[in-house]
Write an enzyme that holds these catalytic residues in place. Structure first.
Site, PDB file in Angstrom:
ATOM      1  N   GLN A 118       1.361  -6.392   5.536  1.00 11.62           N
ATOM      2  CA  GLN A 118       1.681  -6.131   4.142  1.00 11.62           C
ATOM      3  C   GLN A 118       3.023  -6.794   3.821  1.00 11.62           C
ATOM      4  O   GLN A 118       3.390  -7.717   4.542  1.00 11.62           O
ATOM      5  CB  GLN A 118       1.709  -4.632   3.925  1.00 11.62           C
ATOM      6  CG  GLN A 118       0.328  -3.994   4.242  1.00 11.62           C
ATOM      7  CD  GLN A 118       0.188  -2.539   3.815  1.00 11.62           C
ATOM      8  OE1 GLN A 118       0.997  -2.004   3.079  1.00 11.62           O
ATOM      9  NE2 GLN A 118      -0.840  -1.869   4.299  1.00 11.62           N
ATOM     10  N   ASN A 131      -6.752   1.587   2.656  1.00 14.26           N
ATOM     11  CA  ASN A 131      -7.466   2.849   2.838  1.00 14.26           C
ATOM     12  C   ASN A 131      -7.017   3.892   1.811  1.00 14.26           C
ATOM     13  O   ASN A 131      -7.798   4.737   1.391  1.00 14.26           O
ATOM     14  CB  ASN A 131      -7.229   3.399   4.248  1.00 14.26           C
ATOM     15  CG  ASN A 131      -7.783   2.474   5.319  1.00 14.26           C
ATOM     16  OD1 ASN A 131      -8.648   1.637   5.043  1.00 14.26           O
ATOM     17  ND2 ASN A 131      -7.291   2.598   6.537  1.00 14.26           N
ATOM     18  N   TYR A 165      -7.034  -8.607  11.431  1.00 14.94           N
ATOM     19  CA  TYR A 165      -5.769  -8.354  12.123  1.00 14.94           C
ATOM     20  C   TYR A 165      -5.916  -8.834  13.560  1.00 14.94           C
ATOM     21  O   TYR A 165      -6.919  -8.542  14.213  1.00 14.94           O
ATOM     22  CB  TYR A 165      -5.431  -6.858  12.092  1.00 14.94           C
ATOM     23  CG  TYR A 165      -5.111  -6.355  10.697  1.00 14.94           C
ATOM     24  CD1 TYR A 165      -3.875  -6.626  10.119  1.00 14.94           C
ATOM     25  CD2 TYR A 165      -6.049  -5.648   9.956  1.00 14.94           C
ATOM     26  CE1 TYR A 165      -3.574  -6.177   8.836  1.00 14.94           C
ATOM     27  CE2 TYR A 165      -5.759  -5.196   8.675  1.00 14.94           C
ATOM     28  CZ  TYR A 165      -4.523  -5.468   8.115  1.00 14.94           C
ATOM     29  OH  TYR A 165      -4.220  -5.029   6.847  1.00 14.94           O
ATOM     30  N   ASN A 196     -12.181  -0.693  -1.074  1.00 13.19           N
ATOM     31  CA  ASN A 196     -11.552  -1.234   0.126  1.00 13.19           C
ATOM     32  C   ASN A 196     -12.359  -0.873   1.373  1.00 13.19           C
ATOM     33  O   ASN A 196     -12.700   0.303   1.561  1.00 13.19           O
ATOM     34  CB  ASN A 196     -10.135  -0.636   0.275  1.00 13.19           C
ATOM     35  CG  ASN A 196      -9.447  -1.114   1.547  1.00 13.19           C
ATOM     36  OD1 ASN A 196      -9.062  -2.277   1.650  1.00 13.19           O
ATOM     37  ND2 ASN A 196      -9.299  -0.223   2.516  1.00 13.19           N
ATOM     38  N   GLU A 197     -12.647  -1.853   2.184  1.00 15.95           N
ATOM     39  CA  GLU A 197     -13.266  -1.659   3.511  1.00 15.95           C
ATOM     40  C   GLU A 197     -14.323  -0.563   3.506  1.00 15.95           C
ATOM     41  O   GLU A 197     -14.313   0.333   4.362  1.00 15.95           O
ATOM     42  CB  GLU A 197     -12.182  -1.378   4.569  1.00 15.95           C
ATOM     43  CG  GLU A 197     -11.293  -2.578   4.797  1.00 15.95           C
ATOM     44  CD  GLU A 197     -10.324  -2.434   5.969  1.00 15.95           C
ATOM     45  OE1 GLU A 197     -10.185  -1.329   6.527  1.00 15.95           O
ATOM     46  OE2 GLU A 197      -9.709  -3.452   6.335  1.00 15.95           O
ATOM     47  N   GLU A 200       0.841  -1.201   0.000  1.00 12.91           N
ATOM     48  CA  GLU A 200       0.000   0.000   0.000  1.00 12.91           C
ATOM     49  C   GLU A 200       0.875   1.249   0.000  1.00 12.91           C
ATOM     50  O   GLU A 200       1.973   1.253   0.562  1.00 12.91           O
ATOM     51  CB  GLU A 200      -0.893  -0.021   1.254  1.00 12.91           C
ATOM     52  CG  GLU A 200      -1.778   1.225   1.386  1.00 12.91           C
ATOM     53  CD  GLU A 200      -2.864   1.099   2.446  1.00 12.91           C
ATOM     54  OE1 GLU A 200      -2.910   0.062   3.146  1.00 12.91           O
ATOM     55  OE2 GLU A 200      -3.668   2.049   2.563  1.00 12.91           O
ATOM     56  N   GLU A 209      -6.418  -9.120   3.293  1.00 16.24           N
ATOM     57  CA  GLU A 209      -5.596  -8.496   4.347  1.00 16.24           C
ATOM     58  C   GLU A 209      -5.680  -9.377   5.579  1.00 16.24           C
ATOM     59  O   GLU A 209      -6.783  -9.594   6.106  1.00 16.24           O
ATOM     60  CB  GLU A 209      -6.099  -7.090   4.711  1.00 16.24           C
ATOM     61  CG  GLU A 209      -5.785  -6.033   3.686  1.00 16.24           C
ATOM     62  CD  GLU A 209      -6.141  -4.627   4.148  1.00 16.24           C
ATOM     63  OE1 GLU A 209      -5.984  -4.326   5.348  1.00 16.24           O
ATOM     64  OE2 GLU A 209      -6.577  -3.843   3.287  1.00 16.24           O
TER      65      GLU A 209
HETATM   66  O1  AHR Z   1      -3.129  -2.580   6.089  1.00 19.68           O
HETATM   67  C1  AHR Z   1      -3.354  -1.410   6.793  1.00 19.68           C
HETATM   68  C2  AHR Z   1      -4.800  -0.927   6.688  1.00 19.68           C
HETATM   69  O2  AHR Z   1      -5.630  -1.827   7.362  1.00 19.68           O
HETATM   70  C3  AHR Z   1      -5.367  -0.888   5.297  1.00 19.68           C
HETATM   71  O3  AHR Z   1      -5.089   0.296   4.640  1.00 19.68           O
HETATM   72  C4  AHR Z   1      -6.839  -1.013   5.544  1.00 19.68           C
HETATM   73  O4  AHR Z   1      -7.506  -1.624   4.477  1.00 19.68           O
HETATM   74  C5  AHR Z   1      -6.922  -1.804   6.823  1.00 19.68           C
HETATM   75  O5  AHR Z   1      -7.792  -1.216   7.725  1.00 19.68           O
END
Ligand code: AHR
Length: 531
Positions: A382, A105, A277, A205-206, A60, A328
């Protein structure tokens, strides 16, 4: 201390369930008496054909991921394109199959036109997702060039935040149409005569997140995604399109979002995204026994989303079955601040990974392998500097702890995912309940006649025996390594880069029955050859 012994029988073909039939029986065991676990493999019992894209990664425009990670024209370590040679060599060597780009993001505030054409004419902008300065010196064409050089496939995300379906379709035209149209001719003017032929695309994205630029309700996003999908497909029929699913199970709209989005766009998309995450604080109260079981929560998330996809499929009486893009996933909780303070390439989200993080990452890879029947794409988030297995400085490259399980999956997991029968003692964890001490995944490559077995030992105090039974029997041990250590919090640094590294590990001779002694707190790979 007394432990309740339970047997878990796994791999009996109950599609989608990680641990399958649980036949509990309540004998008590002392903590010393560790019951051996058993994994019985029949090479004809398979869960899925694995798509290599399952083991992809994510890059990113964020912090030092692109600038300073991949692209660093001022560095003596960079080539004539400004690409860091050491990073390229590492990613090429890893064999990362697919790379998601440019966000995250970031993409919801990105104008792709800013990042193409003569570099001196590209604008420097205030980037709003991370509040950083974006110079646009690295853009779509540089990314595709870099992908070709490292041997990875691009997975491009389009801006459906403030961006429009028309801008998304224009980017597809810019990338994939050979010539003779407005945007394809622009690409040619920019020096790229051949189309890039990008096949995999994320539709935003999201978009369920309040933090997302252009965040909107599910149905609104679903309609926008459907519009974008139709226009993008009109440009190129051969696209694989991924709708934005929930950002994770903690969202208040978890699964409702996915259902409503799919009710609007099921017919025109191919897949839905999942993100996750993990942390070893709020989620676990700092209990590492729980932390190293979080991949089972990831597995449940996959099953939840499959259920929603198939529910909508049923409602629509559709033949098409969607696949999942877990684009992700990682451990991420310490370096959370997202304020780039209007700097260029600030140090953001530079998470430092320890041994326990690497164990969970190994578990997550096992989960992805087990769920390969529906998860086609997966991206560790990432790849460099930002929540990443690789870290750069001015003089070189560091492999963080989580690099190793990821590298093993890339190196050893091939072909089909096997469906073993598993029996293993368990311990109790909140949410999951009976949690097996050993987490096992395995692949079989018909071409090379090789199998790979990946085992997470969640027992933090004691080694555990695993009896592997093979039908037919292997004839050679080709590789055997383990990642373990005394200190679960140990990390690698530029000063001490080899604190947490794999150790060669003496495997028993290849045979129909093999007894492995798995060290406590370990992730282990074993690769076997068959006659
Ligand atoms: O990977 C970091 C961020 O985590 C990304 O930009 C977003 O998609 C997620 O919230």
């Amino acid at each position: 201390m007394k432990l309740t012994r339970r047997k878990l029988l796994a791999g009996l073909g109950w599609a989608g369930c990680p641990l399958l039939v649980r036949s509990g029986f309540g004998t008590t065991w002392s903590a010393q008496a560790k019951s051996p676990a058993r994994a019985a493999f029949d090479l004809d019992r398979r869960r899925a054909v694995m798509d290599r894209r399952l083991l992809g990664a994510f890059l990113e425009h964020l912090g030092r991921a692109v600038y300073g990670g991949v692209y660093d024209p001022g560095s003596r370590l960079s080539d004539e394109n400004g690409f860091r040679k050491d990073v390229m060599a590492e990613i090429r060597e890893l064999g990362v199959p697919i790379m998601r780009y440019p966000g995250g993001n970031f993409v919801s505030g990105y104008n792709w036109l800013d990042g193409v054409g003569p570099k001196e004419k590209r604008p420097t902008v205030l980037e709003l997702a991370w509040n950083s300065i974006e110079t646009n010196q690295f853009g779509t064409n540089e990314f595709i060039t870099w992908c070709r050089m490292v041997g990875t496939e691009p997975l491009l995300a389009v801006n459906l935040g403030w961006g429009t379906p028309e801008q998304a379709a224009a980017l597809v035209e810019y990338c994939n149409v050979e010539k003779g149209t407005r945007w394809s001719e622009l690409r040619r003017q920019h020096g790229y005569a051949q189309p890039h032929n990008v096949r995999y695309w994320c539709l935003g994205n999201e978009m369920d997140g309040r933090w997302q630029i252009g965040h909107m309700p599910a149905r609104e996003y679903g309609r926008k995604a459907a519009d974008a999908a139709r226009q993008m497909r009109a440009v190129d029929r051969n696209l694989q399109l991924i709708a934005c699913g929930s950002s994770g199970p903690t969202m208040a709209t978890y699964l409702v979002w996915d259902r409503e989005v799919l009710e609007e766009c099921y017919d025109v998309v191919d897949a839905i995204s999942l993100h996750r995450y993990f942390n070893n604080t709020g989620e676990t109260g700092g209990d590492t026994r729980r932390f190293v079981a979080l991949n089972l929560d990831m597995e449940q998330q996959i099953l939840d989303v499959i259920a929603v996809c198939d529910y909508v499929r049923g409602l629509r009486k559709a033949r098409k079955r969607l696949w999942l893009s877990f684009d992700e996933w990682n451990v991420w909780y310490r370096a959370r601040g997202g304020d780039g303070k209007r700097q260029f390439a600030p140090r953001l989200l530079e998470e430092v990974y320890n041994l326990e993080d690497a164990l969970l990452v190994g578990g997550c890879l096992n989960t992805l392998l087990r769920q390969a029947a529906r998860v086609r794409v997966g991206c560790i988030a990432q790849i460099v500097n930002v929540i990443a297995p690789l870290v750069t400085n001015e003089t070189g490259l560091l492999r963080q702890t989580i690099y190793y399980p990821y590298a093993w999956a890339l190196k050893h997991a091939r072909g089909v995912v096997l469906d073993p029968l598993l029996e293993c003692e368990t311990y109790e964890t909140p949410n999951v309940g009976a949690t097996p001490y050993l987490d096992v995944a395995a692949t079989w490559d018909e071409k090379t006649r090789e199998a790979a077995v990946f085992v997470l030992n969640r027992d933090l105090d004691a080694s555990r025996e695993l009896r592997l039974e093979w039908r037919p029997a292997p004839t050679r041990v080709l590789a055997c390594e383990t990642l373990t250590g005394k200190d679960l919090k140990a990390v690698n640094t530029f000063e001490d880069p080899k604190r947490v590294v794999p150790q060669p590990w003496e495997a028993p001779a290849a045979a129909g029955t093999m007894r492995l002694q798995l060290p406590p707190r370990s992730y282990t790979v074993l690769r076997l050859g068959f006659a």
